[in-house]
Enzyme design. Structure first.
Site, PDB file in Angstrom:
ATOM      1  N   LYS A  91       0.837  -1.200   0.000  1.00 51.03           N
ATOM      2  CA  LYS A  91       0.000   0.000   0.000  1.00 51.03           C
ATOM      3  C   LYS A  91       0.871   1.250   0.000  1.00 51.03           C
ATOM      4  O   LYS A  91       1.869   1.330   0.728  1.00 51.03           O
ATOM      5  CB  LYS A  91      -0.922  -0.007   1.227  1.00 51.03           C
ATOM      6  CG  LYS A  91      -1.905   1.178   1.272  1.00 51.03           C
ATOM      7  CD  LYS A  91      -2.828   1.070   2.478  1.00 51.03           C
ATOM      8  CE  LYS A  91      -3.754   2.276   2.571  1.00 51.03           C
ATOM      9  NZ  LYS A  91      -4.668   2.199   3.735  1.00 51.03           N
ATOM     10  N   SER A 166      -9.151   3.519   2.781  1.00 55.43           N
ATOM     11  CA  SER A 166      -8.055   3.950   1.941  1.00 55.43           C
ATOM     12  C   SER A 166      -7.279   2.789   1.313  1.00 55.43           C
ATOM     13  O   SER A 166      -6.418   3.013   0.460  1.00 55.43           O
ATOM     14  CB  SER A 166      -7.089   4.819   2.754  1.00 55.43           C
ATOM     15  OG  SER A 166      -6.518   4.091   3.828  1.00 55.43           O
ATOM     16  N   SER A 190     -10.390   1.632   6.851  1.00 57.43           N
ATOM     17  CA  SER A 190      -9.663   1.491   5.590  1.00 57.43           C
ATOM     18  C   SER A 190      -9.322   0.060   5.220  1.00 57.43           C
ATOM     19  O   SER A 190      -8.951  -0.210   4.077  1.00 57.43           O
ATOM     20  CB  SER A 190      -8.381   2.326   5.637  1.00 57.43           C
ATOM     21  OG  SER A 190      -8.685   3.703   5.687  1.00 57.43           O
TER      22      SER A 190
END
Length: 486
Positions: A91, A166, A190
């Site tokens: 990520k 996210s 997220s």
């Protein structure tokens, strides 16, 4: 080493393997690391342009060369660990040496990480080969994955819709079989919201399970995403474990997560919080879909009934905002103070930082006291129940060109993230939370439920999640259209 074009059926057979089976095949030498890398790179080239989930990719030849090195290590009897030869994308909120580290911000669009964060180093040491980053909102703000550096990520089931966030890129990459497993992070859902939006599993581990430096317990944690609970547990075993540099990390052998997830749940009591007695706005049909999971739990021998912590939900939200503002302002004030840099921040980032800069020490102390009181209230709930169940989101996936829902079912949202309030309580308490697929709404869009466990009961959460998975098989029953048939 040239990138060959493996036959379509072979690519599908390899990328369709769950991660535990893929790891076994590599270790037993029934698949070479080069074959695996070729299959994944070929699949990414076909699928990723539709959704923009994996970004910042190095030259494919470099990834293939590293796969060849992994095969050579196996030839010498050197097996690095569970992720040996796995293509993996980190990520883009985490540092991975040699890869872009933009955090989705134009302020860092040219930044390349010099070293790995701890959990990234652990995945590398376990044999992972990093093939890029997964897309994220700017600084991870908001559950809609778009930014001015990499662009917008589309949903695995409909690329015109949002992937959530996210960890939106991570969820889509897992759902579309572009990586075996993924890492993500979670402050405000997220790991949970994008898992729900893309029909995969996302685990928000207990605070301290995956070590972070410092003496303050932030609501933010790092965690795994996967298509099965066994894959999730295996990746957690790589990422977790105490570290001397993280004084609040949990000192428990992470190998516990590699053992059997089978368990009898007869007599288990589950509390359903739903929309907190209509405090939370929810899209029509969402609660009914989540409540359809009750029959599954009951078939496992559990009972499900409505119950809430004895704590005002308005106070939960106020506490959450204060601690979020404080944490973001502390981390982002250097970006904000120079006017030229501030002008390049997304409006939501400016709003968070400005609210944080207006807080006093007493404000933060009061919020911390309220957080402790909330934790106590939730512990009292767990005196009567073994688990808590809640929706993973308050809306179904929406148009990816809409930054955030302005209203839900006619109720206006007063902040850019109020529509994610369903996750706030569980972030504050630091308890383990598993987002699990719960099926599809009337428009064919996926949704999930949060399964919340007791203090540091990550294994128990995974075990009940595994039992639920075996009874539903949502991930394998309804794969995204672009991966059906390879």
């Amino acid at each position: 080493m040239a990138l060959s074009r493996p036959e379509r059926h072979l690519v599908h057979d390899i990328v369709a393997l769950d991660a535990v089976s893929l790891s076994r095949a590599i270790r037993q030498r029934t698949l070479s690391c080069v074959e695996v890398m070729q299959a994944y790179l070929s699949h990414i080239e076909r699928v990723n342009p539709q959704v923009n989930a994996i970004v910042g990719r190095p030259d494919p030849e470099l990834s293939l060369a590293r796969a060849h090195e992994r095969d050579e290590q196996l030839n010498r009897g050197e097996y690095l660990g569970w992720m040996h030869g796995f293509p993996h994308a980190v990520k883009d909120l985490a540092a991975a040496a040699g890869l872009p580290f933009t955090m989705g911000s134009p302020l860092f669009e040219d930044q390349v990480a010099a070293e790995d964060e701890l959990f990234v180093a652990r995945m590398r040491a376990a044999g992972a080969i990093f093939i890029g980053k997964t897309n994220t909102p700017e600084f991870g703000f908001g559950s809609q994955t778009y930014n001015p550096v990499w662009g917008t990520t589309g949903n695995a089931y409909d690329p015109a819709l949002t992937a959530g966030g996210s960890s939106g890129g991570a969820a889509v990459a897992v759902a579309l079989r572009m990586v075996p497993v993924a890492d993500g992070s979670d402050f405000m859902g997220s790991l949970r919201n994008p898992a729900a939006f893309n029909n995969v599993f996302g685990l928000r581990p207990s605070a301290g399970r995956i070590p972070e430096p410092g003496f303050l317990v932030s609501p933010a944690v790092v965690g795994p995403m996967a298509r099965t609970t066994e894959d999730l547990a295996a990746l957690l075993s790589v990422m977790a474990g105490a570290d001397p540099g993280a004084p609040l990390s949990i000192d428990e052998d992470p190998a516990v997560f590699t053992r059997s997830l089978e368990r009898d749940f007869r007599g288990t009591r589950i509390a359903w919080v739903g929309d907190w007695n209509r405090h939370l706005a929810t899209e029509p049909g969402l609660l009914k879909l989540c409540e359809s999971s009750f029959a599954v739990f009951e078939s496992l021998g559990c009972s499900v009934e409505s119950a809430l912590p004895d704590f005002a939900p308005e106070k939960i939200w106020e506490t959450f905002l204060t601690l979020r503002w404080w944490g973001i302002a502390a981390a982002g004030q250097d970006f904000y103070r120079p006017k030229k840099r501030r002008a390049r921040l997304k409006p939501e980032a400016v709003w968070e930082i400005e609210n944080g800069l207006g807080l006093s020490g007493l404000d933060v102390s009061a919020a911390d006291t309220a957080r402790t009181a909330l934790y106590a209230a939730v512990q009292r709930l767990f005196e009567s129940y073994d688990f808590v169940l809640a929706p993973s989101a308050q809306v179904f996936p929406f148009d990816k060109n809409v930054h955030w829902p302005a209203e839900i079912d006619g109720r206006a949202m007063d902040t850019y993230h109020r529509w994610m309030e369903t996750v706030a309580c569980w972030s504050l308490t630091g308890l383990p939370v598993l987002s699990m697929p719960v099926g599809f709404g009337t428009q064919g869009l996926p949704m999930g439920v949060q399964l919340i466990g007791r203090h540091q009961a990550d294994l128990a959460v995974l075990q009940l999640g595994h039992a639920y998975e075996q009874a539903t098989h949502w991930v394998h029953r309804t794969p995204p259209p672009s991966v059906v048939g390879g």
